[in-house]
Design a protein around this motif. Sequence first.
Motif, PDB file in Angstrom:
ATOM      1  N   TYR A 161       0.767  -1.120  -0.097  1.00 39.16           N
ATOM      2  CA  TYR A 161      -0.085   0.113   0.124  1.00 39.16           C
ATOM      3  C   TYR A 161       1.018   1.196  -0.031  1.00 39.16           C
ATOM      4  CZ  TYR A 161      -2.763   3.648   1.808  1.00 39.16           C
ATOM      5  OH  TYR A 161      -3.487   5.105   2.007  1.00 39.16           O
ATOM      6  N   SER A 162       1.868   1.201   0.882  1.00 42.00           N
ATOM      7  CA  SER A 162       2.708   2.475   1.006  1.00 42.00           C
ATOM      8  C   SER A 162       3.547   2.766  -0.257  1.00 42.00           C
ATOM      9  CB  SER A 162       3.787   2.025   2.180  1.00 42.00           C
ATOM     10  OG  SER A 162       3.068   1.872   3.444  1.00 42.00           O
ATOM     11  N   LEU A 163       3.888   1.713  -0.899  1.00 39.18           N
ATOM     12  CA  LEU A 163       4.785   2.026  -2.292  1.00 39.18           C
ATOM     13  C   LEU A 163       3.968   2.574  -3.322  1.00 39.18           C
ATOM     14  CD1 LEU A 163       6.626  -1.433  -2.759  1.00 39.18           C
ATOM     15  CD2 LEU A 163       7.720   0.833  -1.959  1.00 39.18           C
ATOM     16  N   VAL A 164       2.621   2.113  -3.284  1.00 35.45           N
ATOM     17  CA  VAL A 164       1.620   2.873  -4.216  1.00 35.45           C
ATOM     18  C   VAL A 164       1.414   4.315  -3.641  1.00 35.45           C
ATOM     19  CG1 VAL A 164      -0.820   2.695  -5.081  1.00 35.45           C
ATOM     20  CG2 VAL A 164       0.617   0.509  -5.044  1.00 35.45           C
ATOM     21  N   SER A 165       1.017   4.307  -2.304  1.00 39.89           N
ATOM     22  CA  SER A 165       0.858   5.669  -1.964  1.00 39.89           C
ATOM     23  C   SER A 165       2.136   6.905  -2.365  1.00 39.89           C
ATOM     24  CB  SER A 165       0.588   5.905  -0.695  1.00 39.89           C
ATOM     25  OG  SER A 165       0.476   6.940   0.118  1.00 39.89           O
ATOM     26  N   PHE A 166       3.548   6.467  -2.165  1.00 42.73           N
ATOM     27  CA  PHE A 166       4.561   6.909  -2.263  1.00 42.73           C
ATOM     28  C   PHE A 166       4.520   7.411  -3.621  1.00 42.73           C
ATOM     29  CE2 PHE A 166       6.738   4.583   1.336  1.00 42.73           C
ATOM     30  CZ  PHE A 166       6.288   5.355   2.288  1.00 42.73           C
ATOM     31  N   SER A 167       4.337   6.496  -4.638  1.00 38.38           N
ATOM     32  CA  SER A 167       4.420   6.661  -6.000  1.00 38.38           C
ATOM     33  C   SER A 167       3.229   7.714  -6.508  1.00 38.38           C
ATOM     34  CB  SER A 167       4.084   5.165  -6.901  1.00 38.38           C
ATOM     35  OG  SER A 167       4.196   5.543  -8.249  1.00 38.38           O
ATOM     36  N   GLN A 168       2.026   7.487  -6.000  1.00 36.12           N
ATOM     37  CA  GLN A 168       1.045   8.198  -6.692  1.00 36.12           C
ATOM     38  C   GLN A 168       1.147   9.925  -5.911  1.00 36.12           C
ATOM     39  OE1 GLN A 168      -2.332   6.327  -5.003  1.00 36.12           O
ATOM     40  NE2 GLN A 168      -2.721   5.148  -6.869  1.00 36.12           N
ATOM     41  N   TYR A 169       2.086   9.946  -4.825  1.00 30.84           N
ATOM     42  CA  TYR A 169       2.071  11.272  -4.389  1.00 30.84           C
ATOM     43  C   TYR A 169       3.408  11.774  -4.962  1.00 30.84           C
ATOM     44  CZ  TYR A 169       2.406  14.997  -0.764  1.00 30.84           C
ATOM     45  OH  TYR A 169       2.260  16.348  -0.224  1.00 30.84           O
ATOM     46  N   GLY A 170       4.249  11.194  -5.848  1.00 30.00           N
ATOM     47  CA  GLY A 170       5.162  11.701  -6.605  1.00 30.00           C
ATOM     48  C   GLY A 170       6.763  11.385  -6.241  1.00 30.00           C
ATOM     49  N   LEU A 171       6.610  10.701  -5.006  1.00 32.17           N
ATOM     50  CA  LEU A 171       7.948  10.515  -4.302  1.00 32.17           C
ATOM     51  C   LEU A 171       8.835   9.648  -5.204  1.00 32.17           C
ATOM     52  CD1 LEU A 171       6.734   9.889  -0.643  1.00 32.17           C
ATOM     53  CD2 LEU A 171       7.873  12.012  -1.541  1.00 32.17           C
ATOM     54  N   VAL A 172      10.311  10.005  -4.988  1.00 27.45           N
ATOM     55  CA  VAL A 172      11.153   8.838  -5.712  1.00 27.45           C
ATOM     56  C   VAL A 172      11.692   7.936  -4.961  1.00 27.45           C
ATOM     57  CG1 VAL A 172      13.566   9.253  -6.795  1.00 27.45           C
ATOM     58  CG2 VAL A 172      12.077  11.107  -7.022  1.00 27.45           C
ATOM     59  N   LEU A 173      11.434   6.804  -5.576  1.00 23.89           N
ATOM     60  CA  LEU A 173      11.905   5.450  -4.780  1.00 23.89           C
ATOM     61  C   LEU A 173      13.384   5.166  -5.005  1.00 23.89           C
ATOM     62  CD1 LEU A 173      10.478   3.065  -3.336  1.00 23.89           C
ATOM     63  CD2 LEU A 173      10.332   1.928  -5.489  1.00 23.89           C
ATOM     64  N   GLN A 174      14.162   5.254  -3.771  1.00 17.86           N
ATOM     65  CA  GLN A 174      15.653   5.028  -3.992  1.00 17.86           C
ATOM     66  C   GLN A 174      15.954   3.813  -3.493  1.00 17.86           C
ATOM     67  OE1 GLN A 174      17.379   9.393  -3.026  1.00 17.86           O
ATOM     68  NE2 GLN A 174      16.455   8.487  -1.131  1.00 17.86           N
ATOM     69  N   TYR A 175      15.325   2.932  -2.698  1.00 23.99           N
ATOM     70  CA  TYR A 175      15.796   1.792  -2.151  1.00 23.99           C
ATOM     71  C   TYR A 175      14.547   0.964  -2.008  1.00 23.99           C
ATOM     72  CZ  TYR A 175      17.728  -1.784   0.824  1.00 23.99           C
ATOM     73  OH  TYR A 175      18.082  -3.088   1.460  1.00 23.99           O
ATOM     74  N   VAL A 176      14.560  -0.427  -2.304  1.00 25.23           N
ATOM     75  CA  VAL A 176      13.539  -1.256  -1.758  1.00 25.23           C
ATOM     76  C   VAL A 176      14.050  -2.563  -1.350  1.00 25.23           C
ATOM     77  CG1 VAL A 176      11.152  -2.510  -2.492  1.00 25.23           C
ATOM     78  CG2 VAL A 176      11.715  -0.203  -3.357  1.00 25.23           C
TER      79      VAL A 176
END
Length: 216
Positions: A161-176
């Motif tokens: 859920y959080s990965l989707v929320s971060f993405s929809q908000y426009g945050l840049v994913l740096q590490y998973v």
Amino acid sequence: MRLRNKPWAKEKIAAYPQYIIPQPEQYKGRWHELFSNGHPIHIEIGTGKGRFITEMAKMNPHINYIGIELYESVIVCALDKLIENDLPNLRLLNVNAKDLTNIFAKGEVKRIYLNFSDPWPKKRHEKRRLTYRTFLELYENILVDEGEIHFKTDNRGLFEYSLVSFSQYGLVLQYVSLDLHRSDFEGNVMTEYEQKFSEKGNPIYRCEVKYRKPMS
């Protein structure tokens, strides 16, 4: 999580205003005065019993840490660790995360840690999740430009859920990482919950995200 009531907690918190800051709103825009330096500030929302943030403060003396915990009966455990270690770069706040913008000015915080937050699994409770968009907006209002969120959980549903929320908000994913303790990540500091869950064989999920640089 069921909390054991500690009727003495409020009195103990009041006895240590040098560690658990009363009326933190008075420091909005001038937390550097409380720490007597200009070092970057990292905050942990839902600091629990304080193992993570205490160890982080020990390891990084040139970063100021603030642990935020809503429940009096829990934050006294973190207080005990701070009393024992007397770390000049760590302070605690017994406040609700919804009040962050009353406590910090824009650009006062460099990084936010969200460790093993309540997953609030029911759909009707979605807005209570600390990675819901209204919280992401709240964090943006106190973070420096391109500020970061570091997030850990053992709950796969909350992580997805959080990965989707971060993405929809426009945050840049740096590490998973979908299994932190079997990854090549170095320097991980465990929380009390993390140790408990990992000893049961549960994978720990972790990600780092960054807010985009504002358009000039």
